[in-house]
Design a protein around this motif. Structure first.
Motif, PDB file in Angstrom:
ATOM      1  N   PRO A   1      10.231  11.691  13.449  1.00  0.00           N
ATOM      2  CA  PRO A   1       8.975  11.366  12.772  1.00  0.00           C
ATOM      3  C   PRO A   1       9.179  10.494  11.537  1.00  0.00           C
ATOM      4  N   GLY A   2      10.388  10.507  10.983  1.00  0.00           N
ATOM      5  CA  GLY A   2      10.630   9.770   9.746  1.00  0.00           C
ATOM      6  C   GLY A   2      11.391   8.481   9.915  1.00  0.00           C
ATOM      7  N   THR A   3      11.701   8.102  11.172  1.00  0.00           N
ATOM      8  CA  THR A   3      12.390   6.832  11.414  1.00  0.00           C
ATOM      9  C   THR A   3      11.632   6.050  12.483  1.00  0.00           C
ATOM     10  N   SER A   4      12.094   4.846  12.752  1.00  0.00           N
ATOM     11  CA  SER A   4      11.454   4.016  13.771  1.00  0.00           C
ATOM     12  C   SER A   4      12.241   4.023  15.080  1.00  0.00           C
ATOM     13  N   ALA A   5      13.076   5.051  15.259  1.00  0.00           N
ATOM     14  CA  ALA A   5      13.934   5.104  16.448  1.00  0.00           C
ATOM     15  C   ALA A   5      13.148   5.313  17.736  1.00  0.00           C
ATOM     16  N   CYS A   6      12.058   6.080  17.678  1.00  0.00           N
ATOM     17  CA  CYS A   6      11.250   6.356  18.874  1.00  0.00           C
ATOM     18  C   CYS A   6       9.950   5.565  18.822  1.00  0.00           C
TER      19      CYS A   6
ATOM     20  N   PRO B   1      -4.525  11.388   3.495  1.00  0.00           N
ATOM     21  CA  PRO B   1      -3.314  11.336   4.334  1.00  0.00           C
ATOM     22  C   PRO B   1      -3.520  10.379   5.511  1.00  0.00           C
ATOM     23  N   GLN B   2      -2.408   9.910   6.067  1.00  0.00           N
ATOM     24  CA  GLN B   2      -2.486   8.878   7.093  1.00  0.00           C
ATOM     25  C   GLN B   2      -1.381   9.094   8.113  1.00  0.00           C
ATOM     26  N   VAL B   3      -1.630   8.748   9.383  1.00  0.00           N
ATOM     27  CA  VAL B   3      -0.619   8.837  10.439  1.00  0.00           C
ATOM     28  C   VAL B   3      -0.374   7.444  10.987  1.00  0.00           C
ATOM     29  N   LEU B   4       0.912   7.050  11.014  1.00  0.00           N
ATOM     30  CA  LEU B   4       1.294   5.719  11.511  1.00  0.00           C
ATOM     31  C   LEU B   4       2.169   5.854  12.744  1.00  0.00           C
ATOM     32  N   PHE B   5       2.198   4.804  13.567  1.00  0.00           N
ATOM     33  CA  PHE B   5       3.229   4.742  14.595  1.00  0.00           C
ATOM     34  C   PHE B   5       4.564   4.542  13.885  1.00  0.00           C
ATOM     35  N   SER B   6       5.591   5.238  14.356  1.00  0.00           N
ATOM     36  CA  SER B   6       6.883   5.177  13.663  1.00  0.00           C
ATOM     37  C   SER B   6       7.497   3.779  13.692  1.00  0.00           C
ATOM     38  N   SER B   7       7.005   2.911  14.574  1.00  0.00           N
ATOM     39  CA  SER B   7       7.503   1.529  14.588  1.00  0.00           C
ATOM     40  C   SER B   7       7.168   0.796  13.299  1.00  0.00           C
ATOM     41  N   ARG B   8       6.226   1.346  12.523  1.00  0.00           N
ATOM     42  CA  ARG B   8       5.828   0.710  11.258  1.00  0.00           C
ATOM     43  C   ARG B   8       6.635   1.230  10.070  1.00  0.00           C
ATOM     44  N   VAL B   9       7.590   2.115  10.340  1.00  0.00           N
ATOM     45  CA  VAL B   9       8.460   2.629   9.274  1.00  0.00           C
ATOM     46  C   VAL B   9       9.533   1.592   8.975  1.00  0.00           C
ATOM     47  N   ASN B  10       9.708   1.284   7.696  1.00  0.00           N
ATOM     48  CA  ASN B  10      10.704   0.304   7.235  1.00  0.00           C
ATOM     49  C   ASN B  10      10.541  -1.067   7.902  1.00  0.00           C
TER      50      ASN B  10
ATOM     51  N   GLY C   1       3.882   4.650  -0.438  1.00  0.00           N
ATOM     52  CA  GLY C   1       5.081   3.848  -0.177  1.00  0.00           C
ATOM     53  C   GLY C   1       6.174   4.569   0.584  1.00  0.00           C
ATOM     54  N   SER C   2       5.900   5.784   1.097  1.00  0.00           N
ATOM     55  CA  SER C   2       6.938   6.593   1.744  1.00  0.00           C
ATOM     56  C   SER C   2       7.432   5.997   3.058  1.00  0.00           C
ATOM     57  N   ASP C   3       6.649   5.116   3.689  1.00  0.00           N
ATOM     58  CA  ASP C   3       7.064   4.526   4.965  1.00  0.00           C
ATOM     59  C   ASP C   3       8.106   3.426   4.794  1.00  0.00           C
ATOM     60  N   GLU C   4       8.335   2.986   3.556  1.00  0.00           N
ATOM     61  CA  GLU C   4       9.293   1.903   3.298  1.00  0.00           C
ATOM     62  C   GLU C   4      10.424   2.382   2.390  1.00  0.00           C
ATOM     63  N   TYR C   5      10.988   3.542   2.729  1.00  0.00           N
ATOM     64  CA  TYR C   5      12.008   4.137   1.860  1.00  0.00           C
ATOM     65  C   TYR C   5      13.340   3.395   1.905  1.00  0.00           C
ATOM     66  N   ASP C   6      13.579   2.570   2.963  1.00  0.00           N
ATOM     67  CA  ASP C   6      14.867   1.886   3.042  1.00  0.00           C
ATOM     68  C   ASP C   6      14.730   0.460   3.575  1.00  0.00           C
ATOM     69  N   SER C   7      13.584  -0.181   3.276  1.00  0.00           N
ATOM     70  CA  SER C   7      13.389  -1.545   3.775  1.00  0.00           C
ATOM     71  C   SER C   7      13.815  -2.592   2.757  1.00  0.00           C
ATOM     72  N   GLY C   8      14.127  -2.154   1.547  1.00  0.00           N
ATOM     73  CA  GLY C   8      14.542  -3.098   0.514  1.00  0.00           C
ATOM     74  C   GLY C   8      13.392  -3.644  -0.308  1.00  0.00           C
ATOM     75  N   ILE C   9      12.162  -3.172  -0.043  1.00  0.00           N
ATOM     76  CA  ILE C   9      11.036  -3.617  -0.856  1.00  0.00           C
ATOM     77  C   ILE C   9      10.524  -2.439  -1.684  1.00  0.00           C
ATOM     78  N   ASN C  10       9.858  -2.769  -2.756  1.00  0.00           N
ATOM     79  CA  ASN C  10       9.318  -1.745  -3.643  1.00  0.00           C
ATOM     80  C   ASN C  10       7.815  -1.619  -3.406  1.00  0.00           C
ATOM     81  N   CYS C  11       7.408  -0.482  -2.842  1.00  0.00           N
ATOM     82  CA  CYS C  11       5.990  -0.233  -2.600  1.00  0.00           C
ATOM     83  C   CYS C  11       5.442   0.617  -3.742  1.00  0.00           C
ATOM     84  N   PRO C  12       4.611   0.046  -4.607  1.00  0.00           N
ATOM     85  CA  PRO C  12       4.052   0.841  -5.704  1.00  0.00           C
ATOM     86  C   PRO C  12       3.102   1.912  -5.165  1.00  0.00           C
ATOM     87  N   ASN C  13       3.102   3.059  -5.813  1.00  0.00           N
ATOM     88  CA  ASN C  13       2.203   4.145  -5.413  1.00  0.00           C
ATOM     89  C   ASN C  13       0.791   3.805  -5.884  1.00  0.00           C
TER      90      ASN C  13
END
Length: 203
Positions: free
Chosen positions: A74-79, A93-102, A111-123
């Protein structure tokens, strides 16, 4: 496009994901999981929600898709069929397809969906609260301006009253001057008349 999210950084991120998935793992194993479902993932052996198979807890959010329905990632884009839950504290609260993570696009307001994409998502989840604060500031300023306007209006009324009183005083002064002038003229005419009689009397 966001800084660091050009085509080269995306290709580099894909390369890094293939070579080592560890860098893209969430900091918390419960990232992307609805708070009410956390107990479901606390067992040592967890079943895929579609019932197809089971996986051990250490394979939760490990960057490899074990469940077809994406239960284990649920926390990665592997599936591709996985779902990522944005908590968005302070907003909806919001539900995304995991393909949109990072994917270098800030989808969750926290900004929790971009925890390791290298960009800074302001809250931005507290934007409504900020708007409320701005509204409070606006109301304060508006109230202050209304009070200032009231004071200015009161000052204008007082000034107009003063002008009116001065006009009335001017009329009164002019009237008194005219009255005094008439009295003086009357007295002078009487004095001349009296002087004329005296002269005639002494002749």
């Amino acid at each position: 496009m966001e800084k660091g999210c050009n085509i080269f950084s995306i290709i580099a991120a894909c390369f890094l994901f293939v070579s080592s998935s560890a860098s893209l793992l969430p900091t918390s194993s419960f990232l992307g999981i609805h708070p009410q479902e956390e107990n479901y993932f606390k067992s040592k052996v967890i079943k895929c929600k579609d019932g197809s198979k089971s996986f051990t807890r250490d394979r939760l959010n490990d960057g490899f898709c074990d469940c077809v329905d994406g239960t284990d990632e649920p926390g990665t884009s592997a599936c591709p069929g996985g779902k990522f839950y944005c908590r968005n504290v302070g907003d909806t609260p919001q539900v995304l397809f995991s393909s949109r993570v990072n994917d270098c696009i800030c989808d969750c307001c926290d900004g929790s969906d971009e925890y390791d994409s290298g960009i800074n998502c302001p809250n931005t989840c507290f934007k409504d609260g900020n708007t409320l604060q701005k509204n409070d500031d606006y109301n304060f300023i508006r109230t202050h301006l209304v009070n200032v306007d009231a004071r200015e209006a009161s000052s204008r009324v007082s000034f107009e009253d003063l002008i009116q009183k001065l006009k009335e005083l001017k009329i009164l002064v002019v009237g008194e001057v005219i009255l005094i002038s008439c009295v003086v003229a009357f007295l002078l005419s009487r004095q001349r008349l009296w002087s004329g009689r005296r002269r005639r009397r002494f002749r």
